[in-house]
Design a protein around this motif. Structure first.
Motif, PDB file in Angstrom:
ATOM      1  N   ARG A  75      25.128 -48.530  19.388  1.00 17.83           N
ATOM      2  CA  ARG A  75      26.395 -49.249  19.558  1.00 17.83           C
ATOM      3  C   ARG A  75      26.679 -49.431  21.047  1.00 17.83           C
ATOM      4  N   ALA A  76      27.506 -50.433  21.331  1.00 16.29           N
ATOM      5  CA  ALA A  76      27.930 -50.684  22.706  1.00 16.29           C
ATOM      6  C   ALA A  76      29.440 -50.875  22.734  1.00 16.29           C
ATOM      7  N   MET A  77      30.044 -50.473  23.835  1.00 16.45           N
ATOM      8  CA  MET A  77      31.485 -50.632  24.048  1.00 16.45           C
ATOM      9  C   MET A  77      31.667 -51.401  25.354  1.00 16.45           C
ATOM     10  N   TRP A  78      32.781 -52.129  25.451  1.00 13.83           N
ATOM     11  CA  TRP A  78      33.140 -52.808  26.679  1.00 13.83           C
ATOM     12  C   TRP A  78      34.634 -52.692  26.884  1.00 13.83           C
ATOM     13  N   MET A  79      35.131 -53.234  27.993  1.00  6.11           N
ATOM     14  CA  MET A  79      36.529 -53.003  28.384  1.00  6.11           C
ATOM     15  C   MET A  79      37.333 -54.297  28.525  1.00  6.11           C
ATOM     16  N   ARG A 109      31.019 -55.360  31.031  1.00  8.35           N
ATOM     17  CA  ARG A 109      29.743 -54.642  31.052  1.00  8.35           C
ATOM     18  C   ARG A 109      29.614 -53.831  29.766  1.00  8.35           C
ATOM     19  N   MET A 110      28.465 -53.932  29.138  1.00 10.28           N
ATOM     20  CA  MET A 110      28.215 -53.195  27.898  1.00 10.28           C
ATOM     21  C   MET A 110      27.744 -51.779  28.238  1.00 10.28           C
ATOM     22  N   HIS A 111      28.345 -50.795  27.599  1.00  9.46           N
ATOM     23  CA  HIS A 111      27.974 -49.381  27.726  1.00  9.46           C
ATOM     24  C   HIS A 111      27.361 -48.989  26.386  1.00  9.46           C
ATOM     25  N   TRP A 112      26.071 -48.661  26.377  1.00  6.08           N
ATOM     26  CA  TRP A 112      25.312 -48.432  25.144  1.00  6.08           C
ATOM     27  C   TRP A 112      25.167 -46.952  24.812  1.00  6.08           C
ATOM     28  N   SER A 113      25.114 -46.679  23.517  1.00  6.77           N
ATOM     29  CA  SER A 113      24.771 -45.334  23.068  1.00  6.77           C
ATOM     30  C   SER A 113      23.284 -45.104  23.332  1.00  6.77           C
ATOM     31  N   ALA A 114      22.936 -43.875  23.658  1.00  2.00           N
ATOM     32  CA  ALA A 114      21.545 -43.522  23.942  1.00  2.00           C
ATOM     33  C   ALA A 114      20.713 -43.391  22.668  1.00  2.00           C
ATOM     34  N   ALA A 115      21.377 -43.318  21.530  1.00  2.00           N
ATOM     35  CA  ALA A 115      20.710 -43.136  20.239  1.00  2.00           C
ATOM     36  C   ALA A 115      21.625 -43.716  19.155  1.00  2.00           C
ATOM     37  N   PRO A 116      21.153 -43.817  17.924  1.00  2.00           N
ATOM     38  CA  PRO A 116      22.046 -44.266  16.845  1.00  2.00           C
ATOM     39  C   PRO A 116      23.222 -43.296  16.688  1.00  2.00           C
ATOM     40  N   GLU A 118      27.379 -42.675  14.810  1.00  2.00           N
ATOM     41  CA  GLU A 118      28.367 -43.033  13.789  1.00  2.00           C
ATOM     42  C   GLU A 118      29.787 -42.993  14.349  1.00  2.00           C
ATOM     43  N   TYR A 119      29.941 -42.413  15.555  1.00  2.00           N
ATOM     44  CA  TYR A 119      31.261 -42.243  16.145  1.00  2.00           C
ATOM     45  C   TYR A 119      31.215 -42.549  17.645  1.00  2.00           C
ATOM     46  N   ALA A 120      32.338 -43.001  18.165  1.00  2.00           N
ATOM     47  CA  ALA A 120      32.544 -43.095  19.611  1.00  2.00           C
ATOM     48  C   ALA A 120      33.964 -42.613  19.870  1.00  2.00           C
ATOM     49  N   LEU A 121      34.131 -41.837  20.909  1.00  2.00           N
ATOM     50  CA  LEU A 121      35.438 -41.268  21.238  1.00  2.00           C
ATOM     51  C   LEU A 121      35.837 -41.713  22.637  1.00  2.00           C
ATOM     52  N   GLU A 122      36.940 -42.477  22.737  1.00  2.00           N
ATOM     53  CA  GLU A 122      37.458 -42.923  24.026  1.00  2.00           C
ATOM     54  C   GLU A 122      38.648 -42.066  24.434  1.00  2.00           C
ATOM     55  N   VAL A 123      38.623 -41.648  25.704  1.00  2.00           N
ATOM     56  CA  VAL A 123      39.700 -40.861  26.302  1.00  2.00           C
ATOM     57  C   VAL A 123      39.901 -41.367  27.730  1.00  2.00           C
ATOM     58  N   ASN A 124      40.914 -40.869  28.415  1.00  2.00           N
ATOM     59  CA  ASN A 124      41.105 -41.227  29.818  1.00  2.00           C
ATOM     60  C   ASN A 124      39.853 -40.898  30.618  1.00  2.00           C
ATOM     61  N   ALA A 125      39.563 -41.741  31.611  1.00  2.00           N
ATOM     62  CA  ALA A 125      38.395 -41.517  32.471  1.00  2.00           C
ATOM     63  C   ALA A 125      38.452 -40.120  33.076  1.00  2.00           C
ATOM     64  N   GLU A 126      37.312 -39.470  33.102  1.00  2.00           N
ATOM     65  CA  GLU A 126      37.107 -38.126  33.664  1.00  2.00           C
ATOM     66  C   GLU A 126      37.590 -36.996  32.759  1.00  2.00           C
ATOM     67  N   TRP A 127      38.164 -37.306  31.587  1.00  2.00           N
ATOM     68  CA  TRP A 127      38.656 -36.256  30.690  1.00  2.00           C
ATOM     69  C   TRP A 127      37.513 -35.319  30.285  1.00  2.00           C
ATOM     70  N   PHE A 128      36.372 -35.886  29.908  1.00  2.00           N
ATOM     71  CA  PHE A 128      35.249 -35.041  29.481  1.00  2.00           C
ATOM     72  C   PHE A 128      34.778 -34.151  30.625  1.00  2.00           C
ATOM     73  N   ALA A 129      34.604 -34.713  31.811  1.00  3.81           N
ATOM     74  CA  ALA A 129      34.146 -33.926  32.966  1.00  3.81           C
ATOM     75  C   ALA A 129      35.151 -32.836  33.316  1.00  3.81           C
ATOM     76  N   GLN A 130      36.430 -33.156  33.282  1.00  9.99           N
ATOM     77  CA  GLN A 130      37.468 -32.172  33.617  1.00  9.99           C
ATOM     78  C   GLN A 130      37.465 -30.986  32.665  1.00  9.99           C
ATOM     79  N   HIS A 131      36.971 -31.202  31.452  1.00  9.59           N
ATOM     80  CA  HIS A 131      36.974 -30.134  30.453  1.00  9.59           C
ATOM     81  C   HIS A 131      35.569 -29.615  30.142  1.00  9.59           C
ATOM     82  N   GLY A 132      34.600 -29.973  30.985  1.00 10.80           N
ATOM     83  CA  GLY A 132      33.244 -29.441  30.857  1.00 10.80           C
ATOM     84  C   GLY A 132      32.514 -29.893  29.606  1.00 10.80           C
ATOM     85  N   ILE A 133      32.830 -31.069  29.119  1.00  8.69           N
ATOM     86  CA  ILE A 133      32.211 -31.594  27.888  1.00  8.69           C
ATOM     87  C   ILE A 133      31.183 -32.635  28.285  1.00  8.69           C
TER      88      ILE A 133
END
Length: 153
Positions: A75-79, A109-116, A118-133
């Motif tokens: 899958r791919a996501m864009w903004m 710009r298309m942002h692609w999944s590295a593999a097949p 079933e889910y994509a989770l969008e959060v504020n930018a840097e949220w994952f990095a800030q929480h070590g995910i």
């Protein structure tokens, strides 16, 4: 007076009813990720996945949108028309994050999944990095979110 309060709860719904639907009208649920509780709107049909978080001026901390598909695929996501910077975690059917991408507002710009996935989770930018995910981490409760979306359709 107590009878009126009970009747109002029965007619208008109690707190649980209000917690399961976001202002957008989409079903929502809570996910436990990296020791944090993230409240997510669930986009599980074509229309809600197309709309995503477009035209919103902000996204509260510890809020996001979970995109759900019926089958795994790349899958791919864009903004396009999305006004706030976001991170997207692409997640496979076992709940494992395949990759995380940071997306700039109002870009195509298309942002692609590295593999097949079933889910994509969008959060504020840097949220994952800030929480070590990061890629390789697992997110529990996605099947329950899928069921919540099915009830909300």
């Amino acid at each position: 007076m107590a009878a009126f309060g009970l009747a109002a709860l029965l007619v208008f719904g109690g707190p649980a009813a209000a917690q399961n639907t976001a202002p957008s009208g989409l079903p929502e649920t809570a996910l436990e990720i990296g020791g944090r509780t993230l409240t997510v709107e669930i986009a599980a049909d074509d229309a809600s996945r197309r709309q995503g978080l477009m035209f919103r001026d902000e996204l509260a901390e510890d809020r996001g949108m979970l995109f759900v598909w019926d089958r795994a695929d790349r899958r791919a996501m864009w903004m396009r028309n999305t006004l706030i910077p976001l991170d997207v975690a692409f997640i496979d059917g076992d709940g494992e994050i395949t990759n995380v991408e940071t997306m700039a507002p109002e870009t195509t710009r298309m942002h692609w999944s590295a593999a097949p996935i079933e889910y994509a989770l969008e959060v504020n930018a840097e949220w994952f990095a800030q929480h070590g995910i990061e890629a390789g981490d697992r997110i529990p409760g996605l099947d329950a979110a899928r069921e919540e979306a099915a009830r909300g359709r």
